[in-house]
Design a protein around this motif. Structure first.
Motif, mmCIF file in Angstrom:
data_model
loop_
_atom_site.group_PDB
_atom_site.id
_atom_site.type_symbol
_atom_site.label_atom_id
_atom_site.label_comp_id
_atom_site.label_asym_id
_atom_site.label_seq_id
_atom_site.Cartn_x
_atom_site.Cartn_y
_atom_site.Cartn_z
ATOM 1 N N ASN A 48 0.834 -1.212 0.134
ATOM 2 C CA ASN A 48 -0.009 -0.039 -0.086
ATOM 3 C C ASN A 48 0.902 1.328 0.028
ATOM 4 O O ASN A 48 0.330 2.417 -0.379
ATOM 5 C CB ASN A 48 -1.143 0.340 1.273
ATOM 6 N N ARG A 49 2.188 1.067 0.306
ATOM 7 C CA ARG A 49 3.043 2.228 0.465
ATOM 8 C C ARG A 49 3.800 2.423 -0.927
ATOM 9 O O ARG A 49 4.317 1.515 -1.487
ATOM 10 C CB ARG A 49 4.024 2.222 1.469
ATOM 11 N N TYR A 50 4.307 3.645 -1.179
ATOM 12 C CA TYR A 50 5.210 3.726 -2.689
ATOM 13 C C TYR A 50 6.439 3.173 -2.166
ATOM 14 O O TYR A 50 6.883 3.106 -0.863
ATOM 15 C CB TYR A 50 5.247 5.248 -2.761
ATOM 16 N N PRO A 51 7.122 2.614 -3.229
ATOM 17 C CA PRO A 51 8.645 2.065 -2.692
ATOM 18 C C PRO A 51 9.506 3.259 -2.564
ATOM 19 O O PRO A 51 9.378 4.362 -3.013
ATOM 20 C CB PRO A 51 8.931 1.218 -4.126
ATOM 21 N N ASP A 52 10.485 2.890 -2.220
ATOM 22 C CA ASP A 52 11.739 3.938 -1.951
ATOM 23 C C ASP A 52 12.301 4.128 -3.318
ATOM 24 O O ASP A 52 12.641 3.462 -4.060
ATOM 25 C CB ASP A 52 12.978 3.140 -0.951
ATOM 26 N N PRO A 53 12.024 5.567 -3.884
ATOM 27 C CA PRO A 53 12.533 5.809 -4.980
ATOM 28 C C PRO A 53 14.276 5.603 -5.371
ATOM 29 O O PRO A 53 14.520 5.196 -6.555
ATOM 30 C CB PRO A 53 12.316 7.333 -5.285
ATOM 31 N N MET A 54 14.872 5.555 -4.260
ATOM 32 C CA MET A 54 16.260 5.163 -4.438
ATOM 33 C C MET A 54 16.839 3.852 -4.235
ATOM 34 O O MET A 54 17.906 3.241 -4.122
ATOM 35 C CB MET A 54 17.151 6.416 -3.741
ATOM 36 N N GLN A 55 15.751 3.102 -3.952
ATOM 37 C CA GLN A 55 15.862 1.703 -3.613
ATOM 38 C C GLN A 55 17.330 1.415 -2.810
ATOM 39 O O GLN A 55 18.280 0.649 -2.870
ATOM 40 C CB GLN A 55 16.365 0.748 -4.911
ATOM 41 N N ARG A 56 17.591 2.257 -1.641
ATOM 42 C CA ARG A 56 18.659 2.249 -0.639
ATOM 43 C C ARG A 56 19.030 1.002 -0.140
ATOM 44 O O ARG A 56 19.995 0.558 -0.284
ATOM 45 C CB ARG A 56 18.312 3.051 0.398
ATOM 46 N N VAL A 57 18.099 -0.156 0.371
ATOM 47 C CA VAL A 57 18.604 -1.209 1.012
ATOM 48 C C VAL A 57 18.946 -2.142 0.101
ATOM 49 O O VAL A 57 19.888 -2.972 0.154
ATOM 50 C CB VAL A 57 16.997 -1.698 1.676
ATOM 51 N N LEU A 58 18.389 -2.344 -1.205
ATOM 52 C CA LEU A 58 18.757 -3.204 -2.383
ATOM 53 C C LEU A 58 20.007 -2.934 -2.852
ATOM 54 O O LEU A 58 21.123 -3.497 -3.115
ATOM 55 C CB LEU A 58 17.521 -3.259 -3.355
ATOM 56 N N LYS A 59 20.132 -1.489 -2.942
ATOM 57 C CA LYS A 59 21.531 -1.340 -3.416
ATOM 58 C C LYS A 59 22.575 -1.270 -2.582
ATOM 59 O O LYS A 59 23.788 -1.624 -3.105
ATOM 60 C CB LYS A 59 21.372 0.563 -3.906
ATOM 61 N N LYS A 60 22.239 -1.204 -1.336
ATOM 62 C CA LYS A 60 23.385 -1.448 -0.255
ATOM 63 C C LYS A 60 23.913 -3.026 -0.286
ATOM 64 O O LYS A 60 24.935 -3.255 -0.453
ATOM 65 C CB LYS A 60 22.808 -1.171 1.095
ATOM 66 N N GLU A 61 22.945 -3.919 -0.798
ATOM 67 C CA GLU A 61 23.205 -5.237 -0.539
ATOM 68 C C GLU A 61 24.014 -5.747 -1.998
ATOM 69 O O GLU A 61 24.938 -6.310 -2.012
ATOM 70 C CB GLU A 61 22.029 -5.992 -0.757
ATOM 71 N N ILE A 62 23.365 -4.885 -3.127
ATOM 72 C CA ILE A 62 23.999 -5.090 -4.426
ATOM 73 C C ILE A 62 25.470 -4.463 -4.377
ATOM 74 O O ILE A 62 26.436 -4.980 -4.996
ATOM 75 C CB ILE A 62 23.244 -4.425 -5.588
ATOM 76 N N ALA A 63 25.562 -3.349 -3.601
ATOM 77 C CA ALA A 63 27.147 -2.904 -3.662
ATOM 78 C C ALA A 63 28.033 -3.956 -2.768
ATOM 79 O O ALA A 63 29.181 -4.002 -3.361
ATOM 80 C CB ALA A 63 26.903 -1.535 -2.903
#
Ligand SMILES: Cc1ncc(COP(=O)(O)O)c(C=O)c1O
Length: 347
Positions: A48-63
């Motif tokens: 029901n909420r918009y996602p994080d536009p900068m996808q911070r959590v996922l980017k941290k894992e990918i980094a």
């Protein structure tokens, strides 16, 4: 590193004031927060909420997975979206060109056409390698990006790493190395070169080895100035929460992914061996990906016959140097059995 990214992008976009999405304002704070900023339905569902536009959590894992900084990563709705973004962001319609190296992935040309951007073509050599001198000769001031998919689609082979590096060093503009099939390749990724070459961009995808084609998730890696530029010109919520969550889960399952890659490579080898004794297959090209390109006696006829037997392959024969070829994905062992049986029965 001192680097002026602005000479590579459309100057018109430099002054663009990006859309500020509601969740951009939220920098974290004392919980519990009350979100009354985005006109969402407050009754809870998983989405029901918009996602994080900068996808911070996922980017941290990918980094940490890729050994990069978060600010070198841009996430897109499949690599297809990034391909469009880079053309839209860097090429002036009606003036600039992209360069492609046919036979190549079809979306580069389609995206360029959608944005009114021209296309310069420098074909691969007859053994499907980069013709670096011809590429460097053909590049001019209107050439903004060259697209280098390795392993290449539809030819399945990898390009020589030394040639790719020579190209990056000599190319007057951006080099986008598309590593959609890198997990299947014996070539390592070139992301380790990003710190040496600011005109290099690399994209990878969750659609192939990662097994998430339906979720649409692409990763692009580049100099932080480009990433910040792409963040300014992207749709605010280009990745949805379900995709972000599925990717976070998949990242924890890399042992399983590696096992699947091993199995697919073994199956590819089995197919190659079987193809060697199938009369209608005249040649199987070397593959570094999860598919094979084969030359047959008559691709239109064989494509249709396979279809009638319930097997869908791809006929890329209209590509330069791909006359009478079929492109065949490596499937599950039982699917590959069916393929071998079907091909063997054709006369
Ligand atoms: C070389 C190459 N790049 C990119 C893509 C598209 O990837 P995605 O599913 O992430 O849009 C493909 C898909 O076939 C491909 O072959």
């Amino acid at each position: 590193m001192k680097f002026d990214y602005t000479k590579y992008i459309r100057t018109y976009l430099l002054s663009l004031k990006p859309y500020r999405s509601a969740r951009d304002e939220y920098k974290g704070g004392k919980s519990p927060m009350v979100f009354l900023d985005a006109n969402e339905n407050p009754f809870e569902t998983p989405v029901n909420r918009y996602p994080d536009p900068m996808q911070r959590v996922l980017k941290k894992e990918i980094a940490s997975w890729k050994g990069l900084d978060v600010n070198q990563i841009y996430l897109s709705n499949g690599s297809d979206e990034f391909i469009s973004q880079v053309i839209m962001g860097c090429c002036e319609p009606g003036i600039d060109n992209i360069m492609i190296v046919p036979p190549t992935f079809g979306m580069y040309e389609v995206s360029a056409k959608m944005f009114g951007v021209g296309i310069q073509k420098v074909p691969l050599t007859s053994n499907f390698q980069l013709d670096v001198p011809a590429i460097l000769k053909a590049a001019d001031t209107t050439t903004k990006i060259i697209f280098i998919p390795t392993p290449n689609n539809p030819t399945a082979n990898r390009f020589d790493l030394h040639s790719i590096e020579q190209l990056i060093q000599g190319f007057p503009s951006l080099v986008l190395v598309d590593e959609a099939y890198v997990e299947f390749s014996t070539n390592p990724s070139v992301i380790s070169w990003l710190s040496k070459y600011p005109n290099l961009m690399v994209c990878q995808t969750f659609s192939k080895a990662q097994g998430m084609a339906g979720a649409r998730l692409g990763m692009a890696f580049a100099h932080p100035d480009f990433i910040s530029f792409f963040n300014r010109i992207k749709a605010p919520y280009n990745l949805n929460s379900m995709t972000i969550n599925a990717a976070l889960k998949r990242l924890k399952e890399q042992d399983k992914v590696n096992e699947q890659v091993r199995l697919l490579l073994a199956e590819r080898e089995r197919l190659e061996k079987a193809f060697a004794s199938i009369p209608i297959i005249l040649k199987c090209f070397p593959s570094d990906a999860n598919f094979l390109l084969v030359r047959v006696d008559d691709s239109t006829r064989r494509y249709q016959e396979l279809l009638e037997k319930g097997i869908v392959v791809r006929n890329p024969s209209n590509n330069v140097n791909c006359e009478n070829t079929l492109r065949i994905s490596v499937g599950l062992p039982e699917e590959n059995d069916r393929l071998i049986e079907a091909l063997s029965s054709l006369s």
